[in-house]
Design a protein around this motif. Structure first.
Motif, PDB file in Angstrom:
ATOM      1  N   ARG A 194      38.081 -96.417 -35.185  1.00  0.00           N
ATOM      2  CA  ARG A 194      37.068 -97.400 -35.733  1.00  0.00           C
ATOM      3  C   ARG A 194      38.042 -98.530 -36.612  1.00  0.00           C
ATOM      4  NH1 ARG A 194      32.220 -96.112 -39.884  1.00  0.00           N
ATOM      5  NH2 ARG A 194      34.169 -95.132 -40.915  1.00  0.00           N
ATOM      6  N   TYR A 195      37.750 -99.806 -36.286  1.00  0.00           N
ATOM      7  CA  TYR A 195      38.238-100.733 -37.025  1.00  0.00           C
ATOM      8  C   TYR A 195      37.423-101.693 -37.709  1.00  0.00           C
ATOM      9  CZ  TYR A 195      42.260 -99.845 -33.782  1.00  0.00           C
ATOM     10  OH  TYR A 195      43.154 -99.263 -33.326  1.00  0.00           O
ATOM     11  N   GLU A 196      37.649-101.960 -38.966  1.00  0.00           N
ATOM     12  CA  GLU A 196      36.759-102.957 -39.611  1.00  0.00           C
ATOM     13  C   GLU A 196      37.233-104.372 -39.510  1.00  0.00           C
ATOM     14  OE1 GLU A 196      35.199-103.692 -44.084  1.00  0.00           O
ATOM     15  OE2 GLU A 196      36.772-102.286 -43.929  1.00  0.00           O
ATOM     16  N   HIS A 245      32.384-103.937 -37.768  1.00  0.00           N
ATOM     17  CA  HIS A 245      33.060-102.863 -37.133  1.00  0.00           C
ATOM     18  C   HIS A 245      32.994-102.685 -35.589  1.00  0.00           C
ATOM     19  CE1 HIS A 245      32.169-101.674 -41.453  1.00  0.00           C
ATOM     20  NE2 HIS A 245      33.367-100.799 -41.251  1.00  0.00           N
ATOM     21  N   THR A 276      34.585-100.197 -32.283  1.00  0.00           N
ATOM     22  CA  THR A 276      35.185 -98.749 -32.332  1.00  0.00           C
ATOM     23  C   THR A 276      35.696 -98.683 -30.830  1.00  0.00           C
ATOM     24  OG1 THR A 276      33.538 -97.894 -33.808  1.00  0.00           O
ATOM     25  CG2 THR A 276      34.659 -96.373 -32.353  1.00  0.00           C
ATOM     26  N   ASP A 317      38.325 -99.750 -43.781  1.00  0.00           N
ATOM     27  CA  ASP A 317      37.731 -98.692 -43.072  1.00  0.00           C
ATOM     28  C   ASP A 317      38.517 -98.725 -41.527  1.00  0.00           C
ATOM     29  OD1 ASP A 317      35.513 -97.709 -44.567  1.00  0.00           O
ATOM     30  OD2 ASP A 317      34.272 -99.001 -43.732  1.00  0.00           O
ATOM     31  N   THR A 318      39.489 -99.581 -41.302  1.00  0.00           N
ATOM     32  CA  THR A 318      40.230 -99.470 -40.286  1.00  0.00           C
ATOM     33  C   THR A 318      41.117 -98.360 -39.912  1.00  0.00           C
ATOM     34  OG1 THR A 318      40.456-101.842 -40.030  1.00  0.00           O
ATOM     35  CG2 THR A 318      42.157-100.661 -38.835  1.00  0.00           C
TER      36      THR A 318
END
Length: 295
Positions: free
Chosen positions: A252-254, A196, A198, A151-152
């Motif tokens: 957003r970063y996972e 996550h 953000t 999801d990054t």
């Protein structure tokens, strides 16, 4: 997952080393959260490997936590290591090694703890990287790491997808795939989890600028060559605007966290582990049989 052009990635980090810390807000937060997990681990490491040390942000915290340990800072970019060399107490600087995480120039069982923050996504062969980590860990040693999940930068990836079909943003492995790689490498008790985080920006230019300074510009082997034209950048900016919330653009970063232990008795890679004692017993039996036959 994309194939990384290592030469291009290394060049990006060489160029960004001096300014890296000015924008590495997320990476510092990831490191802090990773190191906090050591509170729950009973370990007194004599030698620690900071794998993918970058500018060495984690070094001072590791020295404070483990004041009797020796720290090896390893990175594939010389300029990053020059920054890392200045970290820590002046009388006990880290040992710096310029090398690739996929081929560690360390002896078997050389370290007690490996800490790796935001590095594994730059490895093309994760199985090989984990096998190398297991090799250099002593039996009972610990590997702790962070990396990025799929999801990054999802917003940026989707915005680019509306402009063209080229690879502009790296893809990242799912945490279950990383956990499977730990098992294949024969680590013990692997654990993976995710969260996550953000970051927000006033505009796309600010996000792209930060990624460039972080050395995280597109290093995929199949990336488009040449400069991105104004028309495509304008189309990208327009596509990204649909994500704007409360006047800010999100990125957003996972974040994936993982840890695993080197087993107390390491299995022979690619074969069956045989205790040395049994080999010695067999050797003595063979010697006895030979002596009997000769008589």
């Amino acid at each position: 997952m994309n194939t990384i052009d290592k030469r291009h990635a290394r060049r990006n980090f060489e160029r960004s080393a001096e300014r890296y810390d000015s924008v590495a807000v997320l990476q510092r937060e990831m490191a802090d959260r990773l190191l906090a997990r050591l509170d729950y681990v009973r370990l007194s490491p004599r030698r620690i490997l900071d794998l993918g040390a970058g500018t060495g942000y984690a070094i001072a915290a590791l020295q404070q936590r483990y004041p009797k340990s020796n720290i090896i800072a390893l990175d594939f970019a010389h300029a990053m290591l020059r920054q890392a060399r200045r970290r820590g107490r002046w009388w006990r600087r880290p040992s710096c090694v310029c090398a690739d995480a996929e081929s560690l120039p360390l002896a078997d069982g050389a370290v007690d703890l490996i800490v790796s923050n935001a590095t594994l996504q730059w490895c093309n062969e994760l199985d090989r990287t984990f096998s190398e980590c297991l090799r250099v860990l002593r039996p009972g040693g610990l590997l702790m790491f962070t990396t990025f999940g799929p999801d990054t930068l999802k917003e940026l990836r989707q915005a680019w997808a509306s402009v063209d079909t080229a690879t502009h943003v790296l893809s990242f492995l799912d945490m279950h795939d990383i956990g499977d790689a730990l098992v294949r490498a024969r680590f013990a008790d692997p654990v993976m989890d995710a969260e996550h985080l953000t970051l927000t920006y006033a505009g796309l230019r600010d996000l792209m600028g930060d990624l460039k300074v972080l050395g995280a510009a597109n290093a995929a082997a199949d990336r488009p060559r040449g400069l991105t034209g104004r028309a495509r950048l304008a189309a990208l900016s327009h596509a990204y605007e649909r994500y704007r919330q409360e006047g800010r653009l999100p990125a957003r970063y996972e974040i994936l966290y993982g840890h695993a232990w080197a087993p107390e008795q390491k299995p022979a890679l690619g074969g069956i582990a045989v205790p040395i004692a049994s080999i010695q017993r067999r050797a003595r039996a063979d010697s006895h049989d030979t002596a009997t036959r000769s008589n």
